[in-house]
Enzyme design. Structure first.
Site, PDB file in Angstrom:
ATOM      1  N   TYR A 206       0.841  -1.213   0.000  1.00  0.00           N
ATOM      2  CA  TYR A 206       0.000   0.000   0.000  1.00  0.00           C
ATOM      3  C   TYR A 206       0.870   1.254   0.000  1.00  0.00           C
ATOM      4  CZ  TYR A 206      -3.607   3.353   1.421  1.00  0.00           C
ATOM      5  OH  TYR A 206      -4.469   4.435   1.466  1.00  0.00           O
TER       6      TYR A 206
ATOM      7  N   LYS B 233       1.279   4.144  -2.981  1.00  0.00           N
ATOM      8  CA  LYS B 233       0.914   5.557  -2.812  1.00  0.00           C
ATOM      9  C   LYS B 233       2.131   6.468  -3.042  1.00  0.00           C
ATOM     10  CE  LYS B 233      -3.501   5.016  -1.831  1.00  0.00           C
ATOM     11  NZ  LYS B 233      -4.557   5.454  -2.746  1.00  0.00           N
TER      12      LYS B 233
END
Ligand code: NAP
Length: 294
Positions: free
Chosen positions: A173, A177
């Site tokens: 994750y 990002k």
């Protein structure tokens, strides 16, 4: 109110995307709400129509975990000759399982959904964005891309972007990002001086929607305890901040920035490194098999 715009909101079937789509429709904009699941998307559109009678919101099907779906959706938009004023890349996933998942396209699922597919979608929709007099690409990143945040640290390895070694959902994750910031900033550099801007935003920690990604007692804890903590953002606050990025006149001509709570913030040193951003851009082009662009 700003001039009515045509706005694509990805992941509009629930969570922040749905709430932001409703705010944008309420403000008189035309919203193309995308969902990967038709039923969920129809319910979302219905919910907005109920809350905003006469609101201009339409469902489109888009599954970011399938690059063919990205191309099909973009093809539809181009075929219709739509002018896209805002592309709000909201959809995203945060896996919980330690098991590394791979899409049908062969990519680690978090990287594809959060980073590679939005990158490809932006490229495919560029002709529709170019029809606007002032277009905006807004990418929903996360403060978790910063080093030192809770859980497994961010650590993007260009020799192993898909985490074949040492997969952890937190790391997937955070890396996704960070990479999203890389291509957003690089896009801004490459688009100038076209009247299209690219910015990123962190909505802040929104426990009521983040709870959807977790199971069991943690879900309850997020919804009922963390949601009331001073550091938490309400759905309304966070969706308001996304809508602000999309249409507020204050963002006119602003590009290559990272915002949270409607204020500019400095993203991580790595994210701001233009050499790393350019390197990721080349890698993303290679992975999704497109020539260097624009
Ligand atoms: N909530 C937070 O605290 C927080 C903090 C920082 C950043 N963010 C970011 O904010 C964005 C929205 O988060 P949220 O809290 O609203 O999350 P959410 O409630 O889990 O919603 C995620 C949305 O993304 C969609 N999505 C997932 N996989 C997709 C795919 N393959 N193709 C198309 N759509 C897909 C989901 O659709 P389905 O309904 O089909 O699953 C859903 O509409 C995400 O990018 C997230 O990373 C959230």
């Amino acid at each position: 109110m700003s001039e009515p715009r045509t706005i694509i909101v990805t992941g509009g079937g629930r969570g922040l995307g749905l709430a932001a789509a409703e705010k944008l429709a309420r403000a008189g904009h035309r919203v193309l709400l995308t969902a990967r699941d038709r039923k969920r998307g129809e319910q979302a559109v219905q919910q907005i129509h109920h809350a905003v009678p006469g609101g201009r919101v339409e469902l489109r099907i888009l599954d970011l975990a399938a690059l063919a779906s990205v191309r099909a959706f973009a093809g539809e938009v181009l075929h219709e000759g739509l002018v896209v004023d805002v592309l709000l890349h909201n959809a995203g996933i945060m896996q919980q399982s330690r098991e590394r998942r791979v899409t049908g396209d062969g990519f680690e699922e978090t990287l594809q959904t959060n980073t590679l597919a939005p990158f490809l979608l932006t490229r495919e929709l560029l002709p529709a964005l170019a029809r606007s007099t002032a277009a905006r690409v807004v990418c929903v990143s996360s403060m978790l891309h910063m080093p030192g945040t809770r859980g497994e640290p961010v650590n993007f390895d260009f020799d192993d972007p898909q985490l074949l070694r040492g997969y952890h959902p937190d790391r997937a994750y955070k890396n996704s990002k960070l990479a999203l910031l890389w291509w957003t900033y690089e896009l801004q550099r490459r688009l100038a001086p076209r009247p299209i801007t690219a910015n990123a935003v962190c909505p802040g920690f929104v426990p009521v929607t983040a709870a959807e990604s977790v199971r069991g007692p943690m879900r309850w804890f997020m919804r009922h305890v963390l949601a009331h903590m001073p550091f938490a953002r309400s759905l309304d606050q966070a969706a308001g901040a996304l809508a602000w990025m999309a249409v507020d006149p204050a963002m006119e001509g602003v590009g290559g920035k990272y915002y949270t709570d409607r204020a500019e913030l400095r993203s991580s040193d790595d994210s701001l490194d233009p050499a790393l951003a350019a390197r990721f851009w080349r890698l993303a082009c290679e992975l999704v098999a497109i020539p260097d662009w624009p």
